[in-house]
Motif scaffolding. Structure first.
Motif, PDB file in Angstrom:
ATOM      1  N   LYS A  11       0.850  -1.190   0.000  1.00 12.98           N
ATOM      2  CA  LYS A  11       0.000   0.000   0.000  1.00 12.98           C
ATOM      3  C   LYS A  11       0.887   1.242   0.000  1.00 12.98           C
ATOM      4  O   LYS A  11       1.980   1.228   0.581  1.00 12.98           O
ATOM      5  N   GLU A  32      -0.822  -4.197   4.630  1.00 11.40           N
ATOM      6  CA  GLU A  32      -1.750  -5.163   5.206  1.00 11.40           C
ATOM      7  C   GLU A  32      -1.170  -6.570   5.105  1.00 11.40           C
ATOM      8  O   GLU A  32      -0.496  -6.911   4.126  1.00 11.40           O
ATOM      9  N   TRP A  34      -2.998 -10.207   5.194  1.00  8.97           N
ATOM     10  CA  TRP A  34      -4.286 -10.901   5.221  1.00  8.97           C
ATOM     11  C   TRP A  34      -4.070 -12.360   5.606  1.00  8.97           C
ATOM     12  O   TRP A  34      -3.044 -12.968   5.279  1.00  8.97           O
ATOM     13  N   GLU A  36      -5.755 -15.831   4.771  1.00 10.29           N
ATOM     14  CA  GLU A  36      -6.666 -16.371   3.762  1.00 10.29           C
ATOM     15  C   GLU A  36      -6.776 -17.885   3.854  1.00 10.29           C
ATOM     16  O   GLU A  36      -5.854 -18.577   4.301  1.00 10.29           O
ATOM     17  N   LYS A  48      -7.051  -9.209   9.266  1.00  7.02           N
ATOM     18  CA  LYS A  48      -5.890  -8.514   8.714  1.00  7.02           C
ATOM     19  C   LYS A  48      -5.091  -7.857   9.839  1.00  7.02           C
ATOM     20  O   LYS A  48      -5.673  -7.416  10.829  1.00  7.02           O
ATOM     21  N   HIS A  61     -17.867   1.925   3.267  1.00  7.77           N
ATOM     22  CA  HIS A  61     -18.258   0.631   2.694  1.00  7.77           C
ATOM     23  C   HIS A  61     -19.782   0.500   2.704  1.00  7.77           C
ATOM     24  O   HIS A  61     -20.444   0.987   3.632  1.00  7.77           O
ATOM     25  N   LYS A  76     -19.686  -4.671   3.997  1.00  6.75           N
ATOM     26  CA  LYS A  76     -18.473  -4.713   4.812  1.00  6.75           C
ATOM     27  C   LYS A  76     -18.626  -3.870   6.067  1.00  6.75           C
ATOM     28  O   LYS A  76     -18.681  -2.644   6.012  1.00  6.75           O
ATOM     29  N   ASN A 150     -15.823 -10.418   4.827  1.00  8.27           N
ATOM     30  CA  ASN A 150     -14.888 -10.678   3.731  1.00  8.27           C
ATOM     31  C   ASN A 150     -15.476 -10.164   2.417  1.00  8.27           C
ATOM     32  O   ASN A 150     -16.087 -10.894   1.649  1.00  8.27           O
ATOM     33  N   ASP A 152     -14.355  -7.242  -0.688  1.00  9.51           N
ATOM     34  CA  ASP A 152     -13.372  -6.299  -1.222  1.00  9.51           C
ATOM     35  C   ASP A 152     -14.120  -5.174  -1.923  1.00  9.51           C
ATOM     36  O   ASP A 152     -14.145  -5.085  -3.153  1.00  9.51           O
ATOM     37  N   THR A 154     -14.572  -1.022  -1.368  1.00 13.61           N
ATOM     38  CA  THR A 154     -14.236   0.219  -0.681  1.00 13.61           C
ATOM     39  C   THR A 154     -14.503   1.384  -1.609  1.00 13.61           C
ATOM     40  O   THR A 154     -14.048   1.387  -2.755  1.00 13.61           O
TER      41      THR A 154
END
Length: 268
Positions: A11, A32, A34, A36, A48, A61, A76, A150, A152, A154
């Protein structure tokens, strides 16, 4: 029981100096880490670690209904647990006053939204639940654990001039344009408390402090995310330590060889 694999995510606001519990990242700017499951498995929660050297974008979100209207499985909501922070570090959560959608879009466009976000000073052990629709950001100099649905998805509202896409119209449409009304949750390492109940969130989160042997029995349909923040031990013979995350199912025997503070998350 499954030990979840780590996935390192770069990031622009990340760090090159991760704690020693994580693998060397050869100068990569990691924001981050994660945890998984197997490829293709859609788990309902994601754990995370987040490491910041700069402020994240101001973002929001959607909730489940709004996300599903876009063809996604879920929205989210998330919880932040502060592990470490520099002096003066802060989280931006909600707005300092109610706003109209028109004024909010204008503030995001001209950058004044940065002064309209409610910046809250933090210390280790502080926790905040961030419901979907909450305008939020994470400040610089913070290490935290995030437990989230969970998904993705944003919507960036403002990004300090970084060359990344913004989603102002989508974000404004789902934002709760008012102050954040929830109280700070304090749960220092070594203490025990329920951080969030499933009547308030799509999952429960508890901080426990264990030593010796424990047993966990989960119905076939239930899963539990086991994230040790300190200590070490085994689960059904599998070694775990700070920096790991395990997905527990069925009957588990947990042997704590070093007293441990552990986050336990269970979806509805």
């Amino acid at each position: 029981m499954l030990k979840l694999r780590t996935h390192y995510v770069e990031k622009p606001w990340g760090r090159t100096d991760l704690p020693s519990i994580f693998s060397a990242t050869e100068g990569r700017q990691i924001g981050e880490v994660w945890f998984e499951g197997p490829d293709g498995q859609d788990l309902p929660l994601l754990v995370k670690y987040i490491f910041t050297s700069e402020r994240l974008s101001i973002q929001v979100h959607p909730n489940d209904a709004q996300a599903m209207a876009r063809g996604l499985r879920r929205g989210k909501a998330e919880i932040w647990y502060i592990l470490d922070c520099e002096p003066g570090a802060a989280l931006g959560i909600g707005l300092i006053r109610p706003m109209t959608a028109e004024a909010f879009r204008a503030a995001a466009t001209d950058g004044s939204i940065e002064q309209l976000v409610d910046w809250k000073p933090v210390k280790p052990g502080d926790c905040y639940f961030i419901p979907a629709g909450t305008v939020h950001t994470i400040g610089a100099g913070i290490t935290l654990v995030e437990i989230q649905q969970n998904a993705d998805i944003t919507y960036r509202l403002y990004d300090y001039g970084r060359p990344r896409a913004l989603h102002l119209e989508d974000g404004a449409a789902v934002s709760h344009l008012a102050p954040y009304a929830r109280a700070l949750i304090e749960a220092p390492l070594g203490t025990e408390r329920q951080i969030i109940a499933n009547t308030e969130a799509p999952f429960t989160l508890d901080l426990v402090h264990w030593h010796g042997e424990k047993s966990v029995s989960l119905p076939d349909s239930k899963q539990m995310w086991f994230t040790p923040l300190s200590g070490a031990g085994t689960v059904n013979g599998e070694v775990w330590a700070k920096g790991d995350c395990l997905l527990l199912t069925g009957d588990c025997t947990i042997d704590v060889t070093t007293p441990a503070s552990i986050l336990l998350a269970t979806p509805r």
